[in-house]
Scaffold this active site. Structure first.
Site, mmCIF file in Angstrom:
data_model
loop_
_atom_site.group_PDB
_atom_site.id
_atom_site.type_symbol
_atom_site.label_atom_id
_atom_site.label_comp_id
_atom_site.label_asym_id
_atom_site.label_seq_id
_atom_site.Cartn_x
_atom_site.Cartn_y
_atom_site.Cartn_z
ATOM 1 N N LYS A 81 3.976 -5.051 -4.913
ATOM 2 C CA LYS A 81 3.117 -5.970 -4.150
ATOM 3 C C LYS A 81 1.671 -5.846 -4.625
ATOM 4 C CE LYS A 81 1.805 -6.886 0.686
ATOM 5 N NZ LYS A 81 2.062 -6.493 2.090
ATOM 6 N N SER A 157 2.759 -10.275 4.961
ATOM 7 C CA SER A 157 2.058 -10.568 3.718
ATOM 8 C C SER A 157 2.878 -10.243 2.468
ATOM 9 C CB SER A 157 0.739 -9.788 3.680
ATOM 10 O OG SER A 157 0.975 -8.383 3.688
ATOM 11 N N SER A 181 4.191 -6.669 7.942
ATOM 12 C CA SER A 181 4.163 -7.346 6.648
ATOM 13 C C SER A 181 5.351 -7.061 5.751
ATOM 14 C CB SER A 181 2.879 -6.983 5.897
ATOM 15 O OG SER A 181 1.776 -7.640 6.452
#
Length: 493
Positions: A81, A157, A181
């Site tokens: 990520k 996210s 997230s």
């Protein structure tokens, strides 16, 4: 075989590597073929390094041929990520104010552990700007889409991470979670995501959100997450909060099931509004736990809405990020006004208000420790609604207009530092996945994995129709910001 190698669980892949019936190079090429086919629609990556991945896959293949793999994940593809730093790769956090040029000299601990284990890192996955949204879109990286329906979001996210895993564009995704997230994207894309106990996975540089944020895996199966935890759950001297290594493999006892466990089922935690279809699917999953031998008790009220304390702490964390990066007026002008406003609100928070929110957080943590004296696990919906629009800041569906918070279930357990996971348990009539959140006591990550493995076996979920993505009307070139990034670093877009 190529498609199978892209979607095959890690344990099955490495068994083939050991038997020389497949190789890490073949696995990587299958993954890269999926990226070429599906990423133009899904936009799950903000950085790809095919050349480095091929070098790493070739090195892994040589180790397997010598019978000397570095770990049970040697040769397995992984993604990172774009909030975790990576050596030689930009970490821009979807923010125009962070230049691509770097230098990028170090790996975060979880990335370093995966490299040491021989995993083949393919690239960086998309996030909303600074990870501050439950959908994944930004002016730098564009809109990231859901493999089940590309008009819909994969959540945020960690939306790029979850979309990549669901579409066979990497086997394991390293992700982060400060308020849901990992769990929200896992729920929305029908994959598994584990928010680890705070300190279980070392992190560095420290999150600007402080002790809310943790690193954890997103995978297609629970066992793959356990394999990943054995690798990334090692301590690191950079992180003063890192726990000692676990005393046993996270695979130990993962198949023991849930018989005899005391499980609380809370449909709303006592404050949330939930889509009726989601609520029905989650309630059916709770009944499945009972059928598997668990003692399941309905608990309507677990806590008051932690939103106000979370808002205070998160705003201060965003303000801290602006301090860490030294953003001035020029940089702020490049950023989302909403993010700049949040940072300003955090910077203006009186210190006594901040300390009051911290005190409320500590009381909630103590309350949940007492709760787990009665219950081994707590289960809730992972999200109040199924996936919503990919390109809108709020759901357009009028049914959700009155929902003050469509993602109310995740943040509480960042506040309490407990492990929590989302495991898929069904599909809506529109064909979108629904996740069940499984929450464990502090440091009960292995117990959470064990329960999720039982649920996964009892309620298997098919994957999305990837072939349909080839005809989806959303294919696009890299967003302008990323095209400039590739050009700046002399990497083909």
């Amino acid at each position: 075989m190529r498609d199978d190698l892209a979607l095959m669980p890690a344990g099955e892949l490495t068994a083939l590597f050991a038997a020389r019936r497949a190789s890490p190079v073949e696995h990587l090429e299958a993954v890269l073929a999926n990226i070429a086919a599906y990423n133009p629609v899904l936009n799950a990556f903000c950085w790809l390094d095919e050349a480095a991945a091929r070098r790493d896959a070739q090195a892994s293949e040589a180790r397997w041929q010598r019978g000397a793999p570095l770990s049970p994940l040697d040769g397995v593809t992984a993604t990172v990520k774009d909030l975790s730093v990576t050596r030689d790769w930009p970490t821009r956090r979807a923010c125009h104010a962070i230049p691509a040029e770097g230098p990028w000299r170090e790996d975060s601990p979880s990335v370093a552990r995966m490299r040491e284990a021989g995993a083949v890192l393919v690239g960086k996955t998309t996030v909303p700007e600074f990870g501050a949204s439950y959908i994944t879109k930004s002016t730098l990286c564009g809109v990231t889409r859901n493999p089940w329906n590309p008009a819909m979001t994969p959540g945020g996210s960690s939306g790029g991470a979850a979309a990549a895993v669901a579409a066979g564009m990497g086997t394991i995704a390293l992700a982060s979670d400060a308020a849901g997230s990992i769990r929200t994207p896992a729920a929305m894309t029908g994959v598994f995501g584990l928010k680890t106990s705070f300190g279980r996975v070392a992190d560095y540089p420290a999150s600007y959100l402080g002790t809310l944020a943790v690193i954890g895996p997103i995978t297609r199966t629970v066992e793959e997450a356990a394999l990943c935890m054995d690798v990334i759950g090692q301590p690191d001297p950079h992180d003063s909060y890192a726990l000692p290594p676990a005393s046993h493999s996270f695979l130990d006892g993962i198949g023991r099931g849930v018989a005899g466990l005391r499980i609380a089922f809370s449909p709303t935690l006592g404050f949330a509004e939930v889509d009726p279809e989601v609520a029905a699917i989650v309630a059916a999953a709770a009944r499945t736990l009972e059928a598997l031998g668990a003692e399941v008790e309905l608990v309507e009220h677990v806590m008051e809405d932690p939103g106000p304390m979370l808002g205070t702490l998160m705003a201060a964390g965003v303000a801290n990020a602006f301090r860490v990066f030294g953003f001035g007026a020029a940089e702020k002008a490049m950023m989302l006004p909403r993010l700049v406003e949040t940072a300003a609100r955090g910077a203006a928070t009186p210190v006594l208000d901040y300390l009051s929110a911290r005190e409320a957080r500590e009381k909630l943590g103590a309350r949940m420790r007492a709760f787990h004296a009665r219950y081994d696990l707590l289960v809730t919906p992972a999200s109040a609604i199924p996936s919503c629009d990919a390109d809108a800041d709020a759901p357009r569906d009028p049914r959700y207009a009155r929902y003050a918070n469509p993602m109310p279930f995740g943040a509480a357990f960042n506040l309490t530092k407990q492990p929590a996971a989302s495991v898929p348990v069904g599909l809506t009539q529109a064909g979108m996945p629904v996740g069940l959140q499984v929450v464990g006591p502090p440091h009960g990550d292995a117990l959470v994995l064990r329960a999720c493995r039982a649920i996964e076996a009892a309620l298997p979920l098919p994957g999305p129709n990837l072939a349909a993505l080839r005809h989806a009307p959303f294919a696009a070139h890299p967003p302008q910001g990323l095209a400039g990034q590739f050009a700046a670093l002399a990497v083909p877009a």
